[in-house]
Design an enzyme around this catalytic site. Structure first.
Site, PDB file in Angstrom:
ATOM      1  N   LYS A  63      31.089  10.309 -42.559  1.00  0.00           N
ATOM      2  CA  LYS A  63      31.253   9.280 -41.515  1.00  0.00           C
ATOM      3  C   LYS A  63      30.990   7.890 -42.085  1.00  0.00           C
ATOM      4  O   LYS A  63      31.212   6.884 -41.434  1.00  0.00           O
ATOM      5  CB  LYS A  63      30.316   9.570 -40.348  1.00  0.00           C
ATOM      6  CG  LYS A  63      30.663  10.902 -39.658  1.00  0.00           C
ATOM      7  CD  LYS A  63      29.785  11.183 -38.493  1.00  0.00           C
ATOM      8  CE  LYS A  63      29.804  12.640 -38.099  1.00  0.00           C
ATOM      9  NZ  LYS A  63      30.829  12.989 -37.135  1.00  0.00           N
ATOM     10  N   CYS A 103      31.187  17.517 -28.925  1.00  0.00           N
ATOM     11  CA  CYS A 103      29.968  18.273 -29.263  1.00  0.00           C
ATOM     12  C   CYS A 103      28.771  17.752 -28.478  1.00  0.00           C
ATOM     13  O   CYS A 103      27.651  17.662 -29.021  1.00  0.00           O
ATOM     14  CB  CYS A 103      29.682  18.248 -30.763  1.00  0.00           C
ATOM     15  SG  CYS A 103      30.955  19.030 -31.735  1.00  0.00           S
ATOM     16  N   ASP A 152      18.793  11.041 -35.574  1.00  0.00           N
ATOM     17  CA  ASP A 152      20.107  11.483 -36.026  1.00  0.00           C
ATOM     18  C   ASP A 152      20.925  10.211 -36.245  1.00  0.00           C
ATOM     19  O   ASP A 152      21.402   9.594 -35.285  1.00  0.00           O
ATOM     20  CB  ASP A 152      20.712  12.394 -34.949  1.00  0.00           C
ATOM     21  CG  ASP A 152      22.177  12.687 -35.194  1.00  0.00           C
ATOM     22  OD1 ASP A 152      22.738  12.179 -36.178  1.00  0.00           O
ATOM     23  OD2 ASP A 152      22.753  13.431 -34.384  1.00  0.00           O
ATOM     24  N   GLN A 195      25.929   8.265 -36.674  1.00  0.00           N
ATOM     25  CA  GLN A 195      26.824   7.189 -36.234  1.00  0.00           C
ATOM     26  C   GLN A 195      26.239   5.810 -36.525  1.00  0.00           C
ATOM     27  O   GLN A 195      26.958   4.815 -36.448  1.00  0.00           O
ATOM     28  CB  GLN A 195      27.100   7.325 -34.717  1.00  0.00           C
ATOM     29  CG  GLN A 195      27.760   8.620 -34.314  1.00  0.00           C
ATOM     30  CD  GLN A 195      29.156   8.783 -34.921  1.00  0.00           C
ATOM     31  OE1 GLN A 195      29.784   7.801 -35.367  1.00  0.00           O
ATOM     32  NE2 GLN A 195      29.642  10.004 -34.950  1.00  0.00           N
ATOM     33  N   HIS A 214      24.114  15.165 -29.722  1.00  0.00           N
ATOM     34  CA  HIS A 214      25.149  16.014 -30.316  1.00  0.00           C
ATOM     35  C   HIS A 214      24.591  17.435 -30.407  1.00  0.00           C
ATOM     36  O   HIS A 214      23.380  17.615 -30.585  1.00  0.00           O
ATOM     37  CB  HIS A 214      25.438  15.463 -31.717  1.00  0.00           C
ATOM     38  CG  HIS A 214      26.610  16.060 -32.410  1.00  0.00           C
ATOM     39  ND1 HIS A 214      26.569  17.297 -33.021  1.00  0.00           N
ATOM     40  CD2 HIS A 214      27.862  15.586 -32.625  1.00  0.00           C
ATOM     41  CE1 HIS A 214      27.741  17.553 -33.586  1.00  0.00           C
ATOM     42  NE2 HIS A 214      28.542  16.523 -33.355  1.00  0.00           N
TER      43      HIS A 214
HETATM   44  C1  LIG Z   1      25.652  11.894 -33.607  1.00  0.00           C
HETATM   45  C2  LIG Z   1      26.074  13.023 -34.493  1.00  0.00           C
HETATM   46  N1  LIG Z   1      25.152  13.875 -34.929  1.00  0.00           N
HETATM   47  C3  LIG Z   1      25.460  14.900 -35.741  1.00  0.00           C
HETATM   48  C4  LIG Z   1      26.748  15.134 -36.130  1.00  0.00           C
HETATM   49  C5  LIG Z   1      27.044  16.280 -37.049  1.00  0.00           C
HETATM   50  O1  LIG Z   1      27.529  15.816 -38.255  1.00  0.00           O
HETATM   51  P1  LIG Z   1      28.156  16.817 -39.333  1.00  0.00           P
HETATM   52  O2  LIG Z   1      29.166  17.637 -38.599  1.00  0.00           O
HETATM   53  O3  LIG Z   1      28.757  15.907 -40.347  1.00  0.00           O
HETATM   54  O4  LIG Z   1      27.030  17.612 -39.873  1.00  0.00           O
HETATM   55  C6  LIG Z   1      27.759  14.286 -35.688  1.00  0.00           C
HETATM   56  C7  LIG Z   1      29.170  14.538 -36.027  1.00  0.00           C
HETATM   57  O5  LIG Z   1      30.052  14.391 -35.229  1.00  0.00           O
HETATM   58  C8  LIG Z   1      27.404  13.187 -34.862  1.00  0.00           C
HETATM   59  O6  LIG Z   1      28.334  12.329 -34.432  1.00  0.00           O
END
Ligand SMILES: Cc1ncc(COP(=O)(O)O)c(C=O)c1O
Length: 404
Positions: free
Chosen positions: A225, A362, A199, A202, A122
């Protein structure tokens, strides 16, 4: 085409007042809907028990402080942390990664060092590292993917050197649903003396996570999430790593003593929580963790995998649909419909009361790797059942009829 379902749904949709009957919400990877216990906890915190934390000498504030710190302990237990002091409350995974990139990266990355990412990250696990690398004179390497859309750890192990100081990988891909063998990634990172950041955005809503068993060094996730509120998330790091990290944002609440000559800082986690925290977000996060734990992460994982299995099977029977990623995806499927832009797919599905995500998720480098600008993505949660898979398939059949 009928989806032949053999699975029993978790049947949790009644817990979610914002999901009307007949609406197939398939965008949980973007953000999950909120169950009643979370909404009630937030309403109670603002409507009955509200006060600031850590500062007030009055009873209400002392009680809110206890509730706030109880949530920290709950989050620690939820992911297998050694204790609550390893839990830093942040606004979300994005802030968690930025915190590590600024604070840890600022003192540990030197000219010539390398950072290992992967092709499926991401943007929030790419861009903070690009900026940190620029600041330090370090470089970034990118681990490739297998044909199944998983991070290729064999290839990564060939690429890793002792110049790598950090490996930062998604535990589950938000675009493909592929699940990382995180324990092996930790072993590979540690073998060259690098730290591993996962990270877990998910993963935390989709599978049991135990940071001790994974042997990672940093773990980041977002509350929204995980069926919790927006604006709150967690950075976990080993106590000794946090202890050695300098502050990154500064102001109230993160200090020990301030004079105009010199300021000393609070120990972690307070050192990394400058300013008035998102008190009610933290309370809501506690309720969200209780909610998913009451169902059980093993049950949620099995439920989502069954839905993904059914959806993949039905999608593979539509000729014009191309599935991205492998069969072992957790709760998330990306696909393209030949000759139809994913935004059109999403718009037509919306007319059939099916909410999916269409775009680059993203993850533009991943899209380039797949040879597309965007994909359509269906992602599942505890409120989804076979009816939602059926609605998706019927909606896609309509898409293919409209576009011939
Ligand atoms: C794998 C992953 N990492 C990071 C993020 C970023 O999360 P946030 O926008 O809640 O900070 C997301 C959000 O879509 C994500 O799916």
């Amino acid at each position: 085409m009928d989806v032949m379902s053999t699975m029993r749904p978790l049947d949790r949709v009644a817990d979610f007042p914002a999901i009307p009957a007949g609406w197939a919400y398939l965008d949980s990877a973007a953000t999950a809907q909120k169950p009643k216990p979370v909404i009630d906890a937030i309403a109670r915190a603002y409507g009955e028990t509200y006060a600031t934390v850590h500062r007030g000498v009055y009873q209400r504030s002392a009680e809110m402080t206890l509730a706030f710190e109880a949530s920290r302990l709950r989050a620690a237990r939820f992911i297998g942390a050694a204790g609550p002091d390893e839990i830093v409350f942040v606004s979300g995974a994005t802030e968690a990664v930025n915190l590590v990139a600024h604070s840890w990266g600022g003192v540990n990355l030197r000219p010539g060092d390398r950072i290992m990412l992967s092709m499926l990250e991401h943007h929030s696990n790419i861009v903070p590292w690009q900026l940190a690398a620029e600041r330090a004179g370090a470089s970034i390497d990118v681990a490739p993917l297998t044909d199944d859309g998983e991070i290729d750890l064999d290839a990564m192990s060939e690429m890793l050197t002792e110049r790598h100081k950090l490996v930062a990988l998604a535990h589950i891909s938000n675009a493909l649903g592929s699940v990382l063998d995180a324990r092996r990634a930790a072993d590979l990172a540690h073998a060259v003396g690098a730290k591993l950041l996962l990270d877990g955005c998910q993963a935390v809503p989709r599978m049991p996570v135990d940071v001790a068993a994974l042997d990672c060094d940093f773990y980041a996730f977002s509350g929204h999430k995980l069926y919790g509120p927006t604006g709150i998330g967690v950075l976990w790091a080993r106590a000794e790593i946090l202890e050695a990290m300098p502050p990154w944002q500064s102001g109230g609440a993160m200090i020990d003593k301030v004079t105009f000559e010199r300021t000393t800082f609070a120990p972690p986690p307070a050192r990394f929580e400058a300013g008035t925290p998102h008190v009610v977000g933290v309370i809501g996060l506690h309720a969200a963790i209780d909610y998913v734990d009451s169902i059980g992460l093993d049950a949620i994982a099995a439920h989502e995998q069954a839905l993904v299995g059914e959806a993949r099977e039905a999608l593979s029977r539509i000729n014009s649909v191309r599935l991205h990623g492998g069969e072992r995806g957790a709760g998330i499927i990306s696909f393209s419909v030949e000759g139809v832009h994913p935004h059109d797919v999403g718009t037509i599905l919306d007319e059939s009361k099916v909410a999916i995500r269409a775009g680059h998720h993203c993850a533009q480098p991943l899209m380039a790797h797949l040879g597309v600008d965007a994909t359509a993505r269906a992602s599942f949660g505890v409120y989804n059942g076979p009816d939602d898979v059926q609605a998706l398939i019927s909606g896609l059949e309509r898409v293919t009829r409209i576009f011939g």
